[in-house]
Design a protein around this motif. Sequence first.
Motif, mmCIF file in Angstrom:
data_model
loop_
_atom_site.group_PDB
_atom_site.id
_atom_site.type_symbol
_atom_site.label_atom_id
_atom_site.label_comp_id
_atom_site.label_asym_id
_atom_site.label_seq_id
_atom_site.Cartn_x
_atom_site.Cartn_y
_atom_site.Cartn_z
ATOM 1 N N ILE A 2 -4.190 -1.404 -6.556
ATOM 2 C CA ILE A 2 -3.369 -2.610 -6.451
ATOM 3 C C ILE A 2 -4.214 -3.837 -6.135
ATOM 4 O O ILE A 2 -4.180 -4.850 -6.851
ATOM 5 C CB ILE A 2 -2.274 -2.441 -5.389
ATOM 6 C CG1 ILE A 2 -1.344 -1.270 -5.759
ATOM 7 C CG2 ILE A 2 -1.471 -3.735 -5.233
ATOM 8 C CD1 ILE A 2 -0.626 -1.453 -7.082
ATOM 9 N N ARG A 3 -5.008 -3.770 -5.091
ATOM 10 C CA ARG A 3 -5.722 -4.953 -4.619
ATOM 11 C C ARG A 3 -6.955 -5.300 -5.457
ATOM 12 O O ARG A 3 -7.372 -6.466 -5.486
ATOM 13 C CB ARG A 3 -6.125 -4.767 -3.147
ATOM 14 C CG ARG A 3 -4.921 -4.623 -2.237
ATOM 15 C CD ARG A 3 -5.317 -4.469 -0.782
ATOM 16 N NE ARG A 3 -4.137 -4.260 0.052
ATOM 17 C CZ ARG A 3 -3.373 -5.239 0.540
ATOM 18 N NH1 ARG A 3 -3.699 -6.484 0.267
ATOM 19 N NH2 ARG A 3 -2.318 -4.976 1.264
ATOM 20 N N PRO B 127 -5.883 -8.832 -9.174
ATOM 21 C CA PRO B 127 -6.826 -9.700 -9.898
ATOM 22 C C PRO B 127 -6.447 -9.933 -11.361
ATOM 23 O O PRO B 127 -6.527 -11.068 -11.846
ATOM 24 C CB PRO B 127 -8.157 -8.938 -9.787
ATOM 25 C CG PRO B 127 -8.031 -8.157 -8.526
ATOM 26 C CD PRO B 127 -6.597 -7.732 -8.485
ATOM 27 N N THR B 128 -6.026 -8.901 -12.066
ATOM 28 C CA THR B 128 -5.674 -9.092 -13.475
ATOM 29 C C THR B 128 -4.376 -9.878 -13.623
ATOM 30 O O THR B 128 -4.219 -10.662 -14.559
ATOM 31 C CB THR B 128 -5.547 -7.742 -14.206
ATOM 32 O OG1 THR B 128 -4.606 -6.895 -13.523
ATOM 33 C CG2 THR B 128 -6.893 -7.036 -14.261
ATOM 34 N N ARG C 37 -14.018 -5.913 -9.066
ATOM 35 C CA ARG C 37 -12.858 -6.648 -9.564
ATOM 36 C C ARG C 37 -13.215 -7.400 -10.846
ATOM 37 O O ARG C 37 -12.377 -7.531 -11.750
ATOM 38 C CB ARG C 37 -12.337 -7.608 -8.490
ATOM 39 C CG ARG C 37 -11.721 -6.895 -7.296
ATOM 40 C CD ARG C 37 -11.366 -7.858 -6.186
ATOM 41 N NE ARG C 37 -12.549 -8.460 -5.582
ATOM 42 C CZ ARG C 37 -12.535 -9.290 -4.554
ATOM 43 N NH1 ARG C 37 -11.358 -9.628 -4.011
ATOM 44 N NH2 ARG C 37 -13.656 -9.789 -4.056
ATOM 45 N N ALA C 38 -14.451 -7.876 -10.938
ATOM 46 C CA ALA C 38 -14.903 -8.526 -12.168
ATOM 47 C C ALA C 38 -14.978 -7.520 -13.309
ATOM 48 O O ALA C 38 -14.653 -7.831 -14.461
ATOM 49 C CB ALA C 38 -16.273 -9.179 -11.942
ATOM 50 N N ARG D 198 0.803 -1.230 0.000
ATOM 51 C CA ARG D 198 0.000 0.000 0.000
ATOM 52 C C ARG D 198 0.834 1.276 0.000
ATOM 53 O O ARG D 198 0.333 2.358 0.349
ATOM 54 C CB ARG D 198 -0.983 0.016 1.181
ATOM 55 C CG ARG D 198 -2.076 -1.035 1.089
ATOM 56 C CD ARG D 198 -3.108 -0.857 2.196
ATOM 57 N NE ARG D 198 -4.178 -1.833 2.120
ATOM 58 C CZ ARG D 198 -5.265 -1.698 1.359
ATOM 59 N NH1 ARG D 198 -5.410 -0.627 0.612
ATOM 60 N NH2 ARG D 198 -6.207 -2.616 1.365
ATOM 61 N N VAL D 199 2.100 1.184 -0.381
ATOM 62 C CA VAL D 199 2.868 2.399 -0.649
ATOM 63 C C VAL D 199 2.350 2.982 -1.962
ATOM 64 O O VAL D 199 2.062 2.239 -2.904
ATOM 65 C CB VAL D 199 4.375 2.087 -0.753
ATOM 66 C CG1 VAL D 199 5.166 3.322 -1.170
ATOM 67 C CG2 VAL D 199 4.887 1.543 0.578
ATOM 68 N N ASN D 200 2.215 4.297 -2.035
ATOM 69 C CA ASN D 200 1.708 4.924 -3.254
ATOM 70 C C ASN D 200 2.494 4.446 -4.471
ATOM 71 O O ASN D 200 3.723 4.339 -4.440
ATOM 72 C CB ASN D 200 1.803 6.443 -3.131
ATOM 73 C CG ASN D 200 1.181 7.158 -4.309
ATOM 74 O OD1 ASN D 200 1.811 7.352 -5.335
ATOM 75 N ND2 ASN D 200 -0.080 7.550 -4.164
ATOM 76 N N VAL D 201 1.783 4.146 -5.564
ATOM 77 C CA VAL D 201 2.419 3.569 -6.749
ATOM 78 C C VAL D 201 3.503 4.485 -7.312
ATOM 79 O O VAL D 201 4.555 4.018 -7.765
ATOM 80 C CB VAL D 201 1.366 3.266 -7.834
ATOM 81 C CG1 VAL D 201 2.033 2.719 -9.098
ATOM 82 C CG2 VAL D 201 0.338 2.283 -7.315
#
Length: 437
Positions: free
Chosen positions: A411-412, A417-418, A142-143, A18-21
């Motif tokens: 991220i999550r 998921p992808t 997520r779908a 969860r660090v900023n991308v």
Amino acid sequence: MNAVILAVAIMLTLSVLRVNVVLALFLGAISGGLAGGLGFDATLTAFTEGLGGGASIAISYALLGAFAMAISASNIPQWLAQRIIRRVARTDKTATIRLTILGSILLMAFASQNLVPVHIAFIPILIPPLLGVFSSLQLDRRAVACTLSFGLIATYLLVPVGFGNIYLTQILAGNLNDNGLSIDPDLMPQAMAMPVLGMFTGLLVAVFVSYRKPRHYHVEESTQGEEESLEIKSRTVFITLTAIALTLGVQLTTDSMAVGAAVGFVVMTLGGIVNWREADDVFARGVRMMALCGFIMISASGFAEVLRASGDIPALVAAVESLIFGSKALAALLMLVVGLLITMGIGSSFSTIPIIATLYVPLALALGFSPLATAAIVGASGALGDAGSPASDSTIGPTAGLNVDGQHDHIRDTVIPTFLHYNLPMILFAWVAAMVL
């Protein structure tokens, strides 16, 4: 450790924590540059020089956000969402409606790559007004993210029209032939059929297994469908459709999403859909909506430039060559995995192919892979990581639309998921293709 592996590993680990991308990309780039022997100053220089490569994409994202906010001001998206919500309220066939919505989104994603090649430009316009519908249906976003990513990626991998023509014919076939492999560009869809089948298998698992169950989201009062019915004037519809048509036309003519979005915003303002006194505020809100996405793309360009400057990409491929011991099966697997690492770092399959084709084609020819098998390995290696990369527009685009209300984590809810549903089966199916073609 190889600089590419280290940089990508640090970037992904920090992102998952969860660090900023943007910060994860920067720290990963610094670590990779130092590991690659560039030194701190040279790493910063390479990172800074690479930032310019993402500037045009970032301004495109910002202007698309402004145009999407202008369309929202017309109330047409809200009107459509309201009608869908009310229809949902009158039926108990929730599962059928979920699948219908996902199917419609998938068709739009397909069309964005070839029929109307706007790439991700449709997402900030289409998805935010539907978030209330998704929440009312308890549709797992997520779908939706997996559906969007599949439509964006699988289409250009299989259909040689629009972006598919660029990837399959110009980039993939062009680089294969430039590096000593004589192959007909018309065979590229055949070579990529198995890897795309792997992605399709992942999509089915995501929609019907992993994210089939309802997921609860907070529903704003404005999305409950109980408010007074919106009335849309025919003039509003005409001006909005004209703006959308001009946006698409200008984008296709100039090959610039930024110019097209700017024209659309101006038309919406001159047409009175956006109040002239409020135009600046509407524009600013749209830019804010897409700001993070733009910063990620700019940072990703700097990250990719550091990886290139480190010189460790060829070294990584050379390491693969030293480990295969003449085994075609092991060589194909390792080349695909290395392609995954490189593409996740660079964030673009279109930019990865020219890099890996130079290294992979001679190796594949030396090991006796057929032209079709070589095309499958190189094409899939470039595409692997497009889904599942924090810095890819195929993941950033879906997040930009799905996280407008702050209930979808990049991220999550998009990247992981992808990655799981597309990269893993794609490696398997591409490996099979390399063995049987």
